[in-house]
Design a protein around this motif. Structure first.
Motif, PDB file in Angstrom:
ATOM      1  N   PRO A  96       0.711  -1.228   0.296  1.00 41.02           N
ATOM      2  CA  PRO A  96       0.190   0.153   0.012  1.00 41.02           C
ATOM      3  C   PRO A  96       0.899   1.663   0.172  1.00 41.02           C
ATOM      4  O   PRO A  96       0.612   1.940  -0.720  1.00 41.02           O
ATOM      5  N   LYS A  97       1.933   0.980   0.326  1.00 45.02           N
ATOM      6  CA  LYS A  97       2.514   2.661   1.095  1.00 45.02           C
ATOM      7  C   LYS A  97       3.094   2.699  -0.524  1.00 45.02           C
ATOM      8  O   LYS A  97       3.133   4.108  -1.443  1.00 45.02           O
ATOM      9  N   ALA A  98       3.720   2.400  -1.777  1.00 45.47           N
ATOM     10  CA  ALA A  98       4.272   1.998  -3.597  1.00 45.47           C
ATOM     11  C   ALA A  98       2.781   2.944  -3.810  1.00 45.47           C
ATOM     12  O   ALA A  98       2.839   3.397  -4.981  1.00 45.47           O
ATOM     13  N   LEU A  99       1.821   1.605  -3.590  1.00 47.30           N
ATOM     14  CA  LEU A  99       0.235   2.689  -4.174  1.00 47.30           C
ATOM     15  C   LEU A  99       0.157   4.003  -3.934  1.00 47.30           C
ATOM     16  O   LEU A  99       0.044   4.200  -4.535  1.00 47.30           O
ATOM     17  N   ALA A 100       0.432   3.676  -2.273  1.00 40.78           N
ATOM     18  CA  ALA A 100       0.211   5.461  -2.664  1.00 40.78           C
ATOM     19  C   ALA A 100       0.762   6.173  -3.231  1.00 40.78           C
ATOM     20  O   ALA A 100       0.434   7.317  -3.560  1.00 40.78           O
ATOM     21  N   ARG A 101       2.328   6.311  -2.840  1.00 40.43           N
ATOM     22  CA  ARG A 101       3.097   7.216  -3.619  1.00 40.43           C
ATOM     23  C   ARG A 101       2.659   7.317  -4.887  1.00 40.43           C
ATOM     24  O   ARG A 101       2.982   8.417  -6.190  1.00 40.43           O
ATOM     25  N   ALA A 102       2.302   6.266  -5.625  1.00 46.81           N
ATOM     26  CA  ALA A 102       1.855   6.088  -6.981  1.00 46.81           C
ATOM     27  C   ALA A 102       0.700   6.674  -7.554  1.00 46.81           C
ATOM     28  O   ALA A 102       0.074   6.719  -8.566  1.00 46.81           O
ATOM     29  N   GLY A 103      -0.199   7.064  -6.044  1.00 48.43           N
ATOM     30  CA  GLY A 103      -1.931   7.736  -6.284  1.00 48.43           C
ATOM     31  C   GLY A 103      -3.019   6.470  -6.376  1.00 48.43           C
ATOM     32  O   GLY A 103      -3.649   7.306  -7.433  1.00 48.43           O
ATOM     33  N   ARG A 104      -2.248   5.578  -6.350  1.00 48.02           N
ATOM     34  CA  ARG A 104      -3.213   3.979  -6.829  1.00 48.02           C
ATOM     35  C   ARG A 104      -4.021   3.764  -5.796  1.00 48.02           C
ATOM     36  O   ARG A 104      -4.940   2.983  -5.475  1.00 48.02           O
ATOM     37  N   LEU A 105      -3.581   3.784  -3.861  1.00 52.24           N
ATOM     38  CA  LEU A 105      -4.185   3.340  -3.344  1.00 52.24           C
ATOM     39  C   LEU A 105      -5.997   2.794  -3.480  1.00 52.24           C
ATOM     40  O   LEU A 105      -6.374   2.580  -2.964  1.00 52.24           O
ATOM     41  N   LYS A 106      -6.251   4.483  -3.698  1.00 53.59           N
ATOM     42  CA  LYS A 106      -7.558   4.181  -2.917  1.00 53.59           C
ATOM     43  C   LYS A 106      -8.787   3.875  -4.412  1.00 53.59           C
ATOM     44  O   LYS A 106      -9.330   2.203  -3.833  1.00 53.59           O
ATOM     45  N   ASP A 107      -8.217   3.373  -5.417  1.00 47.57           N
ATOM     46  CA  ASP A 107      -8.793   2.789  -6.559  1.00 47.57           C
ATOM     47  C   ASP A 107      -8.440   0.987  -5.994  1.00 47.57           C
ATOM     48  O   ASP A 107      -9.459   0.574  -6.731  1.00 47.57           O
ATOM     49  N   ASP A 108      -7.403   1.104  -5.905  1.00 47.34           N
ATOM     50  CA  ASP A 108      -6.887  -0.131  -5.611  1.00 47.34           C
ATOM     51  C   ASP A 108      -7.972  -0.930  -4.685  1.00 47.34           C
ATOM     52  O   ASP A 108      -8.414  -2.262  -4.136  1.00 47.34           O
ATOM     53  N   ILE A 109      -7.930   0.110  -3.712  1.00 46.71           N
ATOM     54  CA  ILE A 109      -8.669  -0.398  -2.343  1.00 46.71           C
ATOM     55  C   ILE A 109     -10.473  -1.082  -2.852  1.00 46.71           C
ATOM     56  O   ILE A 109     -10.977  -1.851  -2.626  1.00 46.71           O
ATOM     57  N   ALA A 110     -10.642   0.573  -3.329  1.00 47.98           N
ATOM     58  CA  ALA A 110     -12.196   0.065  -3.664  1.00 47.98           C
ATOM     59  C   ALA A 110     -12.806  -0.710  -5.618  1.00 47.98           C
ATOM     60  O   ALA A 110     -13.779  -1.257  -5.106  1.00 47.98           O
ATOM     61  N   GLN A 111     -12.339  -0.627  -6.048  1.00 49.55           N
ATOM     62  CA  GLN A 111     -11.683  -1.734  -6.609  1.00 49.55           C
ATOM     63  C   GLN A 111     -12.016  -3.331  -5.492  1.00 49.55           C
ATOM     64  O   GLN A 111     -12.944  -4.105  -6.021  1.00 49.55           O
ATOM     65  N   SER A 112     -11.181  -3.603  -4.825  1.00 54.87           N
ATOM     66  CA  SER A 112     -11.679  -4.838  -4.505  1.00 54.87           C
ATOM     67  C   SER A 112     -13.273  -5.252  -3.720  1.00 54.87           C
ATOM     68  O   SER A 112     -13.587  -5.824  -3.378  1.00 54.87           O
ATOM     69  N   VAL A 113     -13.439  -3.621  -2.631  1.00 54.79           N
ATOM     70  CA  VAL A 113     -14.765  -4.011  -1.802  1.00 54.79           C
ATOM     71  C   VAL A 113     -15.823  -4.453  -2.914  1.00 54.79           C
ATOM     72  O   VAL A 113     -16.724  -5.235  -2.870  1.00 54.79           O
ATOM     73  N   ARG A 114     -15.565  -3.562  -4.616  1.00 53.20           N
ATOM     74  CA  ARG A 114     -16.473  -3.260  -5.033  1.00 53.20           C
ATOM     75  C   ARG A 114     -16.736  -4.868  -5.696  1.00 53.20           C
ATOM     76  O   ARG A 114     -17.718  -5.752  -5.928  1.00 53.20           O
ATOM     77  N   VAL A 115     -16.310  -5.532  -6.068  1.00 56.03           N
ATOM     78  CA  VAL A 115     -15.456  -7.419  -6.291  1.00 56.03           C
ATOM     79  C   VAL A 115     -16.103  -8.049  -5.045  1.00 56.03           C
ATOM     80  O   VAL A 115     -17.221  -8.952  -5.544  1.00 56.03           O
ATOM     81  N   ILE A 116     -15.782  -8.085  -4.484  1.00 49.46           N
ATOM     82  CA  ILE A 116     -16.169  -9.159  -2.905  1.00 49.46           C
ATOM     83  C   ILE A 116     -17.190  -8.789  -2.213  1.00 49.46           C
ATOM     84  O   ILE A 116     -18.019  -9.356  -2.137  1.00 49.46           O
TER      85      ILE A 116
END
Length: 232
Positions: A96-116
């Motif tokens: 998540p730290k690398a994803l946050a630095r790349a500005g992708r963390l929120k989308d990554d978590i949100a995508q997982s929530v939608r799927v689950i």
């Protein structure tokens, strides 16, 4: 009148408190919570579920969205058996730290929530960051998605098969006390000792409950596993 007004002041809401990760459950409850992170191990997980069901033990499964997409039937079975589902993020190639630095963390978590949520029909309330990486940015991102970030109080380290022998995994369970959040994964050595670990916990009077049941201010409702009242 002033006294009555003070008495009616509502308690602080969780949303009003400083952001932090959940690291411990309610020690007033004679219970522990199994937190099972899942991004692999479908075969082991499929064999763990009948053991949990037979022992009347509930757990909270932190699923990666990627794994959930690949194993929808197992996801549905987890939910149907009365377990809780939560998110471990979507693609765990990066932490998540690398994803946050790349500005992708929120989308990554949100995508997982939608799927689950789409697969299981459950509302996802909790996020366990990959590698247990936590900082204020990660906590805030999860909070912006109405998720509470969760770590653990006991770690079986069972992902490390060279270190986590069956006996070492059992030793972690022997250390458990009321309110503990025990981190584990669907791994072969964990599967080998799961039934024994549950028996150990229940013999000490502990119920195995979901994270929401553990954190709720409400007392635990009577259940079959509450018959184990005496310590060992």
């Amino acid at each position: 009148l002033g006294h009555r007004l003070r008495m009616q002041t509502p308690p602080p809401r969780l949303a009003d408190l400083p952001l932090s990760a959940i690291r411990q459950g309610n020690g007033e409850k004679q219970a522990v919570a199994l937190l099972i992170n899942v991004d692999w191990g479908a075969d082991e997980l499929a064999r763990m579920l009948p053991i949990l069901k037979r022992k009347d033990a509930r757990a909270t499964f932190f699923l990666s969205g990627r794994w959930a997409e690949q194993n929808p039937n197992l996801n549905r079975l987890i939910a149907a058996d009365g377990h809780e589902v939560a998110t471990h993020g979507h693609n765990l190639t990066h932490g998540p730290k690398a994803l946050a630095r790349a500005g992708r963390l929120k989308d990554d978590i949100a995508q997982s929530v939608r799927v689950i949520e789409e697969i299981t029909g459950q509302t996802v309330k909790y996020y366990a960051p990959h590698k247990s990486e936590v900082d204020q940015s990660i906590l805030q991102t999860a909070a912006d998605l109405n998720l509470q970030t969760v770590l653990y109080s006991l770690d079986t380290v069972d992902w490390n098969e060279q270190y986590a022998t069956p006996e070492r995994i059992l030793e972690t369970f022997r250390q458990a006390k009321a309110g503990d959040l025990i981190l584990m994964h669907p791994k072969p050595n964990t599967l080998k000792v799961l039934e024994q670990a549950i028996d150990l916990l229940q013999s000490r009077g502990y119920r195995l409950v979901t994270l929401s049941e553990m954190l709720s201010p409400d007392p635990l409702l009577p259940g079959r596993s509450s018959g184990h009242e005496s310590g060992d």
